[in-house]
Design a protein around this motif. Structure first.
Motif, PDB file in Angstrom:
ATOM      1  N   UNK A 129       0.837  -1.189   0.000  1.00  0.00           N
ATOM      2  CA  UNK A 129       0.000   0.000   0.000  1.00  0.00           C
ATOM      3  C   UNK A 129       0.878   1.247   0.000  1.00  0.00           C
ATOM      4  N   UNK A 130       0.329   2.320  -0.520  1.00  0.00           N
ATOM      5  CA  UNK A 130       1.022   3.601  -0.433  1.00  0.00           C
ATOM      6  C   UNK A 130       0.839   4.181   0.967  1.00  0.00           C
ATOM      7  N   UNK A 131       1.566   5.241   1.250  1.00  0.00           N
ATOM      8  CA  UNK A 131       1.447   5.892   2.556  1.00  0.00           C
ATOM      9  C   UNK A 131       0.031   6.424   2.751  1.00  0.00           C
ATOM     10  N   UNK A 132      -0.578   6.957   1.695  1.00  0.00           N
ATOM     11  CA  UNK A 132      -1.939   7.489   1.796  1.00  0.00           C
ATOM     12  C   UNK A 132      -2.954   6.381   2.060  1.00  0.00           C
ATOM     13  N   UNK A 133      -2.773   5.226   1.428  1.00  0.00           N
ATOM     14  CA  UNK A 133      -3.689   4.111   1.666  1.00  0.00           C
ATOM     15  C   UNK A 133      -3.563   3.573   3.081  1.00  0.00           C
ATOM     16  N   UNK A 134      -2.338   3.501   3.589  1.00  0.00           N
ATOM     17  CA  UNK A 134      -2.137   3.076   4.974  1.00  0.00           C
ATOM     18  C   UNK A 134      -2.766   4.072   5.937  1.00  0.00           C
ATOM     19  N   UNK A 135      -2.693   5.365   5.604  1.00  0.00           N
ATOM     20  CA  UNK A 135      -3.309   6.401   6.429  1.00  0.00           C
ATOM     21  C   UNK A 135      -4.828   6.230   6.489  1.00  0.00           C
ATOM     22  N   UNK A 136      -5.457   5.901   5.355  1.00  0.00           N
ATOM     23  CA  UNK A 136      -6.903   5.694   5.337  1.00  0.00           C
ATOM     24  C   UNK A 136      -7.304   4.530   6.250  1.00  0.00           C
ATOM     25  N   UNK A 137      -6.524   3.457   6.201  1.00  0.00           N
ATOM     26  CA  UNK A 137      -6.823   2.312   7.078  1.00  0.00           C
ATOM     27  C   UNK A 137      -6.607   2.681   8.533  1.00  0.00           C
ATOM     28  N   UNK A 138      -5.588   3.472   8.818  1.00  0.00           N
ATOM     29  CA  UNK A 138      -5.338   3.906  10.191  1.00  0.00           C
ATOM     30  C   UNK A 138      -6.466   4.803  10.701  1.00  0.00           C
ATOM     31  N   UNK A 139      -7.016   5.651   9.819  1.00  0.00           N
ATOM     32  CA  UNK A 139      -8.131   6.506  10.223  1.00  0.00           C
ATOM     33  C   UNK A 139      -9.347   5.669  10.597  1.00  0.00           C
ATOM     34  N   UNK A 140      -9.588   4.595   9.835  1.00  0.00           N
ATOM     35  CA  UNK A 140     -10.725   3.726  10.151  1.00  0.00           C
ATOM     36  C   UNK A 140     -10.552   3.053  11.499  1.00  0.00           C
ATOM     37  N   UNK A 141      -9.301   2.780  11.868  1.00  0.00           N
ATOM     38  CA  UNK A 141      -9.016   2.127  13.148  1.00  0.00           C
ATOM     39  C   UNK A 141      -8.762   3.136  14.269  1.00  0.00           C
ATOM     40  N   UNK A 142      -8.946   4.431  13.965  1.00  0.00           N
ATOM     41  CA  UNK A 142      -8.735   5.507  14.950  1.00  0.00           C
ATOM     42  C   UNK A 142      -7.303   5.492  15.477  1.00  0.00           C
ATOM     43  N   UNK A 143      -6.353   5.334  14.563  1.00  0.00           N
ATOM     44  CA  UNK A 143      -4.933   5.291  14.932  1.00  0.00           C
ATOM     45  C   UNK A 143      -4.286   6.613  14.569  1.00  0.00           C
ATOM     46  N   UNK A 144      -3.792   7.311  15.594  1.00  0.00           N
ATOM     47  CA  UNK A 144      -3.073   8.571  15.402  1.00  0.00           C
ATOM     48  C   UNK A 144      -1.978   8.627  16.454  1.00  0.00           C
ATOM     49  N   UNK A 145      -0.744   8.637  16.019  1.00  0.00           N
ATOM     50  CA  UNK A 145       0.369   8.670  16.968  1.00  0.00           C
ATOM     51  C   UNK A 145       1.588   9.292  16.300  1.00  0.00           C
ATOM     52  N   UNK A 146       2.313  10.115  17.052  1.00  0.00           N
ATOM     53  CA  UNK A 146       3.525  10.742  16.530  1.00  0.00           C
ATOM     54  C   UNK A 146       4.697   9.770  16.487  1.00  0.00           C
ATOM     55  N   UNK A 147       4.579   8.625  17.180  1.00  0.00           N
ATOM     56  CA  UNK A 147       5.677   7.670  17.251  1.00  0.00           C
ATOM     57  C   UNK A 147       5.538   6.527  16.240  1.00  0.00           C
ATOM     58  N   UNK A 148       4.458   6.548  15.459  1.00  0.00           N
ATOM     59  CA  UNK A 148       4.245   5.511  14.441  1.00  0.00           C
ATOM     60  C   UNK A 148       4.596   6.093  13.067  1.00  0.00           C
ATOM     61  N   UNK A 149       5.658   5.575  12.468  1.00  0.00           N
ATOM     62  CA  UNK A 149       6.147   6.076  11.188  1.00  0.00           C
ATOM     63  C   UNK A 149       5.804   5.078  10.089  1.00  0.00           C
TER      64      UNK A 149
END
Length: 457
Positions: A129-149
């Motif tokens: 997946x691209x970075x943007x696609x991974x971001x969309x999946x993270x948004x669905x899982x309510x994942x937001x963290x400054x330590x996750x790259x």
């Protein structure tokens, strides 16, 4: 100058041949040899490395080795920690395999988020997946963290450079079949690429002292794609199992250098991601029908955890010359064996009956202690007589019809009593000094005939 040679490599077992053959001599499979290029005499940046981060390595007596006490890193998931043997070990290489769409990436993204919430720096490398696609999946899982790259890359040299630059505490590679080694001429996902990439990732994990999780695809037979040496190289092999039509997912350890094998963790797939199932026995039995024939409950040990599961059987007269034997969650050969024992030792005419057996909830059972429950379930459906709703069955059935002792009987009885079962049928040799919990009757049986007479009397 490097010499380029052509070789043919089996994509199933890794066998190498100088010429193409229709059938692989190593594994016997047809049309699995693929052409690959190999270069000799080349000394690149990967070949010039000094092991162990540049330090000289020498052999030392084992008594002189200073080994600190093993420390485990706990994630926010108790089920994940249980399967790993109590937490993540520094410098370990963990392989997670499973069917497409089962939730491997979701599980690792959630675990990465839990570690990042503890202040750990996590690098999630996505090759699919691209970075943007991974971001969309993270948004669905309510994942937001400054330590996750997040890093979208498939070149192993660039991944190694990113790890050395970022210096993460954990690294996730999704997936090993998409990553390629720059010094290997074959295509990504081939036997040579998977073997070399896994070897380099293992070196990174041991050299940098960080845990590395890699995702592995599976074949249509259910085995992890690539050479078998892939499972030998890693420290831990986890299988993520489940069916598309069931919400339950089972994470099973089949190899673990730092803990017990056959340990399982149970999750439920929801819109917000995977959630842990703290009491799977109660969940598996909540929809059990009352007064239905062919239904029994067994206490099965999965690793160190006892789980109560319902086994259902449907025995009907066949309209064909050869009766059908179908099983879901149980080995079909075991069903045929137990039906032969019932026909020979209990006098039941089952040779003209179709048999359909199923373990509810999508669980797969393979231990011998479920034999007695399977046999009683078959007889219950054949006679159309239900068993007691508060009855539970534990025991291995031999070919002569005897009921043999099983292990960890105390844990099984405690779990059954916790869920309100009042009668537990178990091998007589297991009774010993066991004390029955309050309100629970332990019934020891020595043969399958004795069990049937007590259950259907």
């Amino acid at each position: 100058m490097a010499k380029v040679k052509t070789k043919f490599v089996c994509q199933n077992c890794g066998y190498e041949s100088p010429k193409w053959m229709g059938r692989c001599p190593g594994c016997g499979q047809w049309n699995t040899l693929a052409e690959e290029l190999s270069e000799t005499g080349r000394s690149g940046r990967w070949a010039d490395r000094v092991p162990d981060g540049g330090r000289a390595v020498k052999a030392v007596p084992i008594h002189a080795v200073e080994a600190p006490e093993e420390s485990r890193i706990l994630t926010g998931s108790k089920e994940f920690n249980r399967v790993l043997g109590g937490g993540i070990v520094n410098g370990s290489l963990v392989l997670i395999g499973g069917d497409p769409g089962i939730g491997k990436s979701t599980l690792l993204l959630q675990v990465s988020h839990q570690l990042a919430e503890q202040g750990k720096k996590v690098l999630y490398v996505s090759g699919e997946e691209s970075v943007q696609q991974t971001k969309l999946r993270a948004e669905r899982l309510s994942i937001r963290s400054d330590q996750l790259f997040v890093y979208a890359e498939t070149n192993l040299a660039d991944i190694d450079a990113a790890i050395r630059q970022l210096k993460p505490d954990f690294a996730v590679i999704d997936s090993i079949q998409t990553v390629y080694h720059p010094d290997v001429a074959s295509a990504p996902g081939s036997v040579s690429q998977v073997r070399e990439c896994t070897g380099e990732l293992m070196r990174m994990a041991k050299t940098y002292g960080i845990p590395v999780f890699i995702v592995g695809h599976v074949t249509k037979e259910g085995a992890i794609a690539g050479p078998k040496i892939l499972e030998h190289m890693v420290d831990t092999v986890l299988y993520f199992e489940g069916e598309r039509h069931h919400t339950f997912r089972i994470l099973r350890a089949v190899k673990n250098r730092f803990g017990s094998t056959n340990e399982i963790g149970i999750f439920e797939m929801r819109d917000t991601g995977l959630e842990e199932v703290e009491n799977p026995s109660e969940l598996f039995l909540e929809e059990r029908s009352s007064g239905a024939s062919g239904s029994t409950v067994v206490v099965s040990m999965e690793g160190t955890r006892p789980i109560l599961v319902e086994i259902q059987a449907l025995i009907t007269p066949t309209v064909f010359g050869y009766p059908r034997r179908m099983a879901t969650g149980i080995d079909q050969n075991r069903v045929s064996l137990l039906m032969a024992v019932l026909e020979k030792r209990a006098g039941l005419l089952l040779q003209n009956q179709d048999a359909y057996l199923k373990v509810t909830g999508g669980v797969k059972l393979d231990e011998p202690a479920i034999d007695l429950a399977i046999a009683v379930s078959i007889v219950s459906s054949f006679r159309d007589r239900p068993t007691g709703r508060k009855d539970c069955f534990i025991g291995e059935v031999g070919l002569t019809g005897e009921v043999r002792r099983v292990s960890r009987i105390d844990q099984r009885i405690s779990e059954a009593a916790k869920l309100g079962f009042e009668r537990i049928f178990l091998p007589k040799n297991n009774l010993g000094k066991i004390s029955a919990p309050d309100g629970v009757q332990l019934i020891g049986v020595s043969t399958i005939n004795e069990t049937l007479s007590l259950v259907f009397s």
